[in-house]
Design an enzyme around this catalytic site. Structure first.
Site, PDB file in Angstrom:
ATOM      1  N   THR A  83      -9.194 -18.297   7.223  1.00  0.00           N
ATOM      2  CA  THR A  83      -9.717 -17.651   8.428  1.00  0.00           C
ATOM      3  C   THR A  83     -11.007 -16.933   8.055  1.00  0.00           C
ATOM      4  O   THR A  83     -11.358 -16.811   6.884  1.00  0.00           O
ATOM      5  CB  THR A  83      -8.719 -16.635   9.005  1.00  0.00           C
ATOM      6  OG1 THR A  83      -8.597 -15.536   8.091  1.00  0.00           O
ATOM      7  CG2 THR A  83      -7.360 -17.269   9.248  1.00  0.00           C
ATOM      8  N   SER A  93       0.218  -8.315   3.732  1.00  0.00           N
ATOM      9  CA  SER A  93      -0.595  -9.129   2.837  1.00  0.00           C
ATOM     10  C   SER A  93       0.041  -9.096   1.459  1.00  0.00           C
ATOM     11  O   SER A  93       0.837  -8.202   1.147  1.00  0.00           O
ATOM     12  CB  SER A  93      -2.017  -8.550   2.775  1.00  0.00           C
ATOM     13  OG  SER A  93      -2.752  -9.073   1.691  1.00  0.00           O
ATOM     14  N   TYR A 108      -7.731  -1.382   2.434  1.00  0.00           N
ATOM     15  CA  TYR A 108      -6.963  -2.553   2.869  1.00  0.00           C
ATOM     16  C   TYR A 108      -5.601  -2.583   2.193  1.00  0.00           C
ATOM     17  O   TYR A 108      -4.564  -2.736   2.857  1.00  0.00           O
ATOM     18  CB  TYR A 108      -7.744  -3.823   2.544  1.00  0.00           C
ATOM     19  CG  TYR A 108      -7.072  -5.092   2.999  1.00  0.00           C
ATOM     20  CD1 TYR A 108      -7.221  -5.544   4.309  1.00  0.00           C
ATOM     21  CD2 TYR A 108      -6.290  -5.845   2.130  1.00  0.00           C
ATOM     22  CE1 TYR A 108      -6.605  -6.717   4.747  1.00  0.00           C
ATOM     23  CE2 TYR A 108      -5.668  -7.010   2.544  1.00  0.00           C
ATOM     24  CZ  TYR A 108      -5.824  -7.444   3.847  1.00  0.00           C
ATOM     25  OH  TYR A 108      -5.206  -8.592   4.274  1.00  0.00           O
TER      26      TYR A 108
END
Length: 277
Positions: A210, A158, A175
Site C-alpha cells: 500500500t 502492526s 508508530y
C-alpha cells in the site's frame, strides 16, 4: 450465502489500501458497510493520503458486490466526526456488528530532522493511530452493546506493535508506540466486553503493498536506517510485501462466527516476520 450475511461493518481508512480491501471482502461475505476516510493530507505525514475520488471508487466496488455502503468523509482524530458518521450508518442500516479500526499513518523522515518536525510527527501518528482508534471504539461500543447480538472489533496493529522496530525519531517511534498501545487497548476491551459476547482482537501485518509501505519517504528511510530497516525487515517466507487481500482474509475470519470464541488475541499476518526476531 456468505459468512457475514445480514451484518453491518464499520471500517475506517476505507478509501484505499487495506481499508478498501476489507470493505470489499466483508461485502463479498454479505455485510453492508459503513466506511469513513479523511480524504485529505496531514502535514506531518510525508506521503499523500486518500482522496475523495478514491473513496468514491471504494463505494462503487462495494456496490458491485450487491451490498450497500454509506461512505463519508470523516477524520478519526475528531470524535464528533466519527460518531456522526457511525450514527448515520446505524440509522441507515439498523444495526452494527463488526468494527475494523484500520485508519493509520506512518510518518518517516530520511533527512536530518529538527526537533519540531519530530514532535509534529509523533503527535500526528499518536493522534491518528492510537487516539483515532479509541474514538472509533468509543463511538461503536454503545451500538454493539445495544444490539444484544455480540460482535467483533478488529484493530489494525502492526508487526511493530509486537517487536522493537521504529528507530529513535518521532515518527517511527510514535508508530511503534501507537501500534503497541493498540494491543493494550485490545486486551482491556476484550476482558470488559466478553460478557456481552463482543470479541476484540488485533491483526499485525508485516509490510503490505500500500502507499504506507511503498512511498518514496518510506523507501528512503529503510535504506538509510540499517539498524531498523534493510535485512531486518525481510520476511522468512519468500514474499517481500503482502497484498491487502491477505490481511482481509484474517479480518473476515475474525469477524465471522467461525471465530466466535476467539478474543484477546494478537494475530500476526506476517509471513513469519515476528517469529524470526
Amino acid at each position: 450465502m456468505g459468512s457475514l450475511d445480514g451484518k453491518v461493518a464499520f471500517i475506517t481508512g476505507v478509501a484505499r489500501g487495506q481499508g478498501r480491501s476489507h470493505a470489499v471482502r466483508l461485502a463479498t461475505e454479505g455485510a453492508d458497510i459503513i466506511g469513513i476516510d479523511i480524504c485529505a493530507d496531514i502535514p506531518a505525514n510525508p506521503y499523500p493520503l486518500a482522496s475523495r475520488e478514491e473513496l468514491d471508487e471504494t463505494i462503487a466496488l462495494v456496490e458491485a458486490t450487491g451490498r450497500r455502503i454509506l461512505g463519508s468523509v470523516a477524520d478519526v482524530r475528531d470524535f464528533s466526526q466519527v460518531k456522526t458518521a457511525l450514527d448515520a450508518g446505524v440509522e441507515e442500516f439498523g444495526r452494527l456488528d463488526i468494527v475494523c479500526a484500520n485508519a493509520g499513518i506512518a510518518p518517516t523522515s530520511f533527512d536530518e530532522v529538527t526537533l519540531e518536525t519530530e514532535l509534529e510527527q509523533w503527535n500526528a501518528v499518536i493522534d491518528v493511530n492510537l487516539s483515532g482508534t479509541f474514538h472509533v471504539t468509543r463511538a461503536a461500543i454503545p451500538h454493539l452493546v445495544a444490539g444484544g447480538r455480540g460482535g467483533a472489533i478488529i484493530l489494525t496493529s502492526s508487526t511493530a506493535g509486537l517487536v522493537g522496530l521504529g528507530g529513535l525519531e518521532g515518527g517511527g517511534l510514535g508508530y511503534a508506540s501507537a501500534k503497541s498501545g493498540l494491543v493494550g487497548m485490545m486486551r482491556v476491551l476484550a476482558n470488559v466486553l466478553a460478557p456481552q459476547s463482543i470479541r476484540v482482537n488485533t491483526v499485525h501485518p508485516t509490510a503490505v503493498n500500500t502507499m504506507m509501505a511503498v512511498n518514496p519517504s518510506m523507501m528512503e528511510w529503510v535504506q538509510n536506517h540499517p539498524e531498523s530497516g534493510g535485512p531486518h525487515l525481510m520476511n522468512p517466507m519468500p514474499v517481500a510485501l503482502l497484498e491487502p487481500e491477505d490481511i482481509s482474509g484474517a479480518v473476515a475470519f475474525l469477524a465471522s462466527d467461525e471465530a466466535k470464541y476467539i478474543t484477546g488475541v494478537a494475530l500476526p499476518v506476517d509471513a513469519g516476520f515476528c517469529n524470526k526476531l
